[in-house]
Design a protein around this motif. Structure first.
Motif, PDB file in Angstrom:
ATOM      1  N   UNK A  83     138.880 -46.229   8.748  1.00 28.32           N
ATOM      2  CA  UNK A  83     138.626 -44.813   9.004  1.00 28.32           C
ATOM      3  C   UNK A  83     137.538 -44.634  10.054  1.00 28.32           C
ATOM      4  N   UNK A  84     136.399 -45.301   9.860  1.00 28.91           N
ATOM      5  CA  UNK A  84     135.295 -45.142  10.802  1.00 28.91           C
ATOM      6  C   UNK A  84     135.642 -45.710  12.180  1.00 28.91           C
ATOM      7  N   UNK A  85     136.389 -46.809  12.208  1.00 25.92           N
ATOM      8  CA  UNK A  85     136.794 -47.368  13.493  1.00 25.92           C
ATOM      9  C   UNK A  85     137.719 -46.413  14.240  1.00 25.92           C
ATOM     10  N   UNK A  86     138.677 -45.827  13.509  1.00 29.13           N
ATOM     11  CA  UNK A  86     139.595 -44.876  14.129  1.00 29.13           C
ATOM     12  C   UNK A  86     138.891 -43.630  14.614  1.00 29.13           C
ATOM     13  N   UNK A  87     137.919 -43.157  13.850  1.00 36.31           N
ATOM     14  CA  UNK A  87     137.160 -41.971  14.253  1.00 36.31           C
ATOM     15  C   UNK A  87     136.358 -42.255  15.516  1.00 36.31           C
ATOM     16  N   UNK A  88     135.723 -43.420  15.567  1.00 38.43           N
ATOM     17  CA  UNK A  88     134.901 -43.766  16.732  1.00 38.43           C
ATOM     18  C   UNK A  88     135.747 -43.864  17.998  1.00 38.43           C
ATOM     19  N   UNK A  89     136.967 -44.370  17.891  1.00 36.74           N
ATOM     20  CA  UNK A  89     137.825 -44.529  19.058  1.00 36.74           C
ATOM     21  C   UNK A  89     138.224 -43.190  19.680  1.00 36.74           C
ATOM     22  N   UNK A  90     138.137 -42.129  18.923  1.00 36.79           N
ATOM     23  CA  UNK A  90     138.510 -40.810  19.438  1.00 36.79           C
ATOM     24  C   UNK A  90     137.445 -40.221  20.361  1.00 36.79           C
ATOM     25  N   UNK A  91     136.235 -40.733  20.313  1.00 38.12           N
ATOM     26  CA  UNK A  91     135.179 -40.234  21.190  1.00 38.12           C
ATOM     27  C   UNK A  91     134.921 -38.751  20.985  1.00 38.12           C
ATOM     28  N   UNK A  92     134.914 -37.998  22.092  1.00 43.69           N
ATOM     29  CA  UNK A  92     134.614 -36.565  22.035  1.00 43.69           C
ATOM     30  C   UNK A  92     135.701 -35.754  21.317  1.00 43.69           C
ATOM     31  N   UNK A  93     136.874 -36.354  21.136  1.00 44.82           N
ATOM     32  CA  UNK A  93     137.962 -35.646  20.448  1.00 44.82           C
ATOM     33  C   UNK A  93     137.882 -35.800  18.935  1.00 44.82           C
ATOM     34  N   UNK A  94     136.944 -36.596  18.451  1.00 45.50           N
ATOM     35  CA  UNK A  94     136.855 -36.852  17.015  1.00 45.50           C
ATOM     36  C   UNK A  94     136.440 -35.597  16.258  1.00 45.50           C
ATOM     37  N   UNK A  95     137.180 -35.212  15.225  1.00 45.85           N
ATOM     38  CA  UNK A  95     136.765 -34.068  14.428  1.00 45.85           C
ATOM     39  C   UNK A  95     135.681 -34.448  13.428  1.00 45.85           C
ATOM     40  N   UNK A  96     134.996 -33.459  12.925  1.00 46.75           N
ATOM     41  CA  UNK A  96     134.199 -33.639  11.720  1.00 46.75           C
ATOM     42  C   UNK A  96     135.184 -33.702  10.547  1.00 46.75           C
ATOM     43  N   UNK A  97     134.916 -34.589   9.615  1.00 49.59           N
ATOM     44  CA  UNK A  97     135.805 -34.765   8.471  1.00 49.59           C
ATOM     45  C   UNK A  97     135.064 -34.409   7.196  1.00 49.59           C
ATOM     46  N   UNK A  98     135.727 -33.667   6.310  1.00 48.13           N
ATOM     47  CA  UNK A  98     135.186 -33.464   4.974  1.00 48.13           C
ATOM     48  C   UNK A  98     136.199 -33.989   3.971  1.00 48.13           C
ATOM     49  N   UNK A  99     135.760 -34.940   3.160  1.00 45.65           N
ATOM     50  CA  UNK A  99     136.588 -35.507   2.101  1.00 45.65           C
ATOM     51  C   UNK A  99     136.220 -34.808   0.801  1.00 45.65           C
ATOM     52  N   UNK A 100     137.205 -34.148   0.213  1.00 41.59           N
ATOM     53  CA  UNK A 100     136.945 -33.298  -0.947  1.00 41.59           C
ATOM     54  C   UNK A 100     137.201 -34.040  -2.262  1.00 41.59           C
ATOM     55  N   UNK A 101     136.585 -33.519  -3.305  1.00 39.70           N
ATOM     56  CA  UNK A 101     136.721 -34.062  -4.657  1.00 39.70           C
ATOM     57  C   UNK A 101     137.794 -33.269  -5.401  1.00 39.70           C
ATOM     58  N   UNK A 102     138.880 -33.958  -5.783  1.00 40.08           N
ATOM     59  CA  UNK A 102     139.959 -33.307  -6.511  1.00 40.08           C
ATOM     60  C   UNK A 102     140.116 -33.788  -7.935  1.00 40.08           C
ATOM     61  N   UNK A 103     139.058 -34.396  -8.487  1.00 38.49           N
ATOM     62  CA  UNK A 103     139.172 -34.905  -9.840  1.00 38.49           C
ATOM     63  C   UNK A 103     140.148 -36.073  -9.910  1.00 38.49           C
ATOM     64  N   UNK A 104     140.498 -36.476 -11.125  1.00 37.60           N
ATOM     65  CA  UNK A 104     141.366 -37.640 -11.294  1.00 37.60           C
ATOM     66  C   UNK A 104     142.823 -37.347 -10.965  1.00 37.60           C
ATOM     67  N   UNK A 105     143.359 -36.236 -11.486  1.00 32.13           N
ATOM     68  CA  UNK A 105     144.783 -35.939 -11.272  1.00 32.13           C
ATOM     69  C   UNK A 105     145.041 -34.429 -11.253  1.00 32.13           C
ATOM     70  N   UNK A 106     144.253 -33.730 -10.457  1.00 29.97           N
ATOM     71  CA  UNK A 106     144.441 -32.279 -10.324  1.00 29.97           C
ATOM     72  C   UNK A 106     145.731 -31.942  -9.596  1.00 29.97           C
ATOM     73  N   UNK A 107     146.169 -32.837  -8.737  1.00 29.61           N
ATOM     74  CA  UNK A 107     147.278 -32.588  -7.802  1.00 29.61           C
ATOM     75  C   UNK A 107     147.048 -31.334  -6.976  1.00 29.61           C
ATOM     76  N   UNK A 108     145.777 -30.979  -6.824  1.00 29.79           N
ATOM     77  CA  UNK A 108     145.330 -29.993  -5.851  1.00 29.79           C
ATOM     78  C   UNK A 108     146.075 -28.651  -5.958  1.00 29.79           C
ATOM     79  N   UNK A 109     146.421 -28.242  -7.182  1.00 31.60           N
ATOM     80  CA  UNK A 109     147.065 -26.930  -7.339  1.00 31.60           C
ATOM     81  C   UNK A 109     146.449 -26.186  -8.513  1.00 31.60           C
ATOM     82  N   UNK A 110     146.600 -24.887  -8.511  1.00 36.27           N
ATOM     83  CA  UNK A 110     146.071 -24.044  -9.585  1.00 36.27           C
ATOM     84  C   UNK A 110     146.863 -24.311 -10.862  1.00 36.27           C
ATOM     85  N   UNK A 111     146.132 -24.649 -11.937  1.00 34.54           N
ATOM     86  CA  UNK A 111     146.786 -25.016 -13.192  1.00 34.54           C
ATOM     87  C   UNK A 111     145.844 -24.707 -14.342  1.00 34.54           C
TER      88      UNK A 111
END
Length: 275
Positions: A83-111
């Motif tokens: 991940x870090x190697x791929x991000x570095x290769x992008x140079x000025x085009x690299x986005x900021x990344x936020x990795x979110x916490x979704x718990x163990x098995x939320x499947x990222x939907x309202x439940x």
């Protein structure tokens, strides 16, 4: 004396190797920022990880990539050496990344256990925008396995134009409630409310102008389901890039393609006007 020096060198080398392992991957100059979202929608505190690539100058605002982890993982599980190697290769085009916490098995939907999809849109992304040097008009969302499904599920509930790109890497799609894994949905009714496949089939250009990506391994158990979603997206006029590579539903597969994923998001964000 020579034997002693060799022995010392071996010990020092082993110590350095061990320290490198415990220090984690080489971040290639990126800055990692940890922050907590006290979620009212989920009812717990969730730990997020922001990654600011090297070279971001004072006052600069980069596009934002929201990355969602898989079942049983966590936000840190995505931040490998690849991940870090791929991000570095992008140079000025690299986005900021936020990795979110979704718990163990939320499947990222309202439940029943929490409004996980709404938390991403209304709490986690706004918190990242406040804390990180990002352009809130240029945002992409993607994820691995459970997170790949989650990216497409969250994006379909967002306003049109909210996401410049949506990506699923071996996304955990199912075509019917009977196919789902235990714990992925509360019951059949919950699955029907959050059925990405049905949504895609019933909407023209289901994700608007967003650029879409789906990849999978040729030995991935989700491959038949992912292929059906790919066919449905193409039939409905989506702007889709799809790949089938050698591999299965494993970390080794995702790490080997991480640089390709990041290039896709960077390219889509660079072409996006945002909203």
């Amino acid at each position: 004396m020579a034997k002693v020096l060799v022995a010392v060198a071996v010990v020092v080398g082993a110590a350095l190797a061990a320290s490198a392992i415990f220090a984690g991957p080489d971040k290639r100059g990126a800055t990692v920022r940890h922050f907590t979202v006290k979620s009212l929608l989920v009812g717990r505190s969730l730990r997020e990880i922001g990654v600011v690539p090297a070279g971001v100058s004072a006052g600069e605002r980069r596009p934002l990539l929201v990355f969602l982890h898989g079942r049983g993982g966590g936000p840190g599980s995505l931040l490998s050496d690849e991940f870090y190697a791929g991000l570095a290769k992008l140079g000025k085009r690299a986005p900021v990344v936020v990795a979110l916490d979704g718990g163990d098995h939320s499947y990222w939907h309202d439940r029943h256990g929490g409004r996980w999809g709404t938390y991403v849109l209304r709490e986690a992304i706004p918190a990242a925008v406040r804390r990180l040097p990002v352009d809130p008009r240029r945002v992409a969302i993607g994820g691995i396995s459970m997170g790949g499904y989650g990216a497409f599920e969250v994006a379909r509930h967002a306003r049109r134009g909210r996401f410049c790109a949506v990506g699923g890497h071996s996304p955990a799609f199912w075509l019917s409630a009977g196919q789902t894994a235990p714990g992925a949905f509360d019951d059949a009714a919950d699955f029907r409310r959050h059925d990405v496949y049905r949504y895609v089939r019933s909407h023209r250009r289901p994700y608007g102008s967003a650029r879409l990506w789906i990849d999978r391994g040729n030995r991935d158990p989700f491959s038949p389901y992912d292929a059906a979603v790919v066919r449905a997206l193409r039939a409905r006029g989506a702007r889709l890039t799809s790949h089938v590579w050698r591999g299965s539903h494993t970390g080794a597969y995702w790490r080997s393609h991480m640089a390709r994923y990041l290039r896709f998001y960077a390219g889509a964000l660079a072409r996006c006007q945002g909203s």
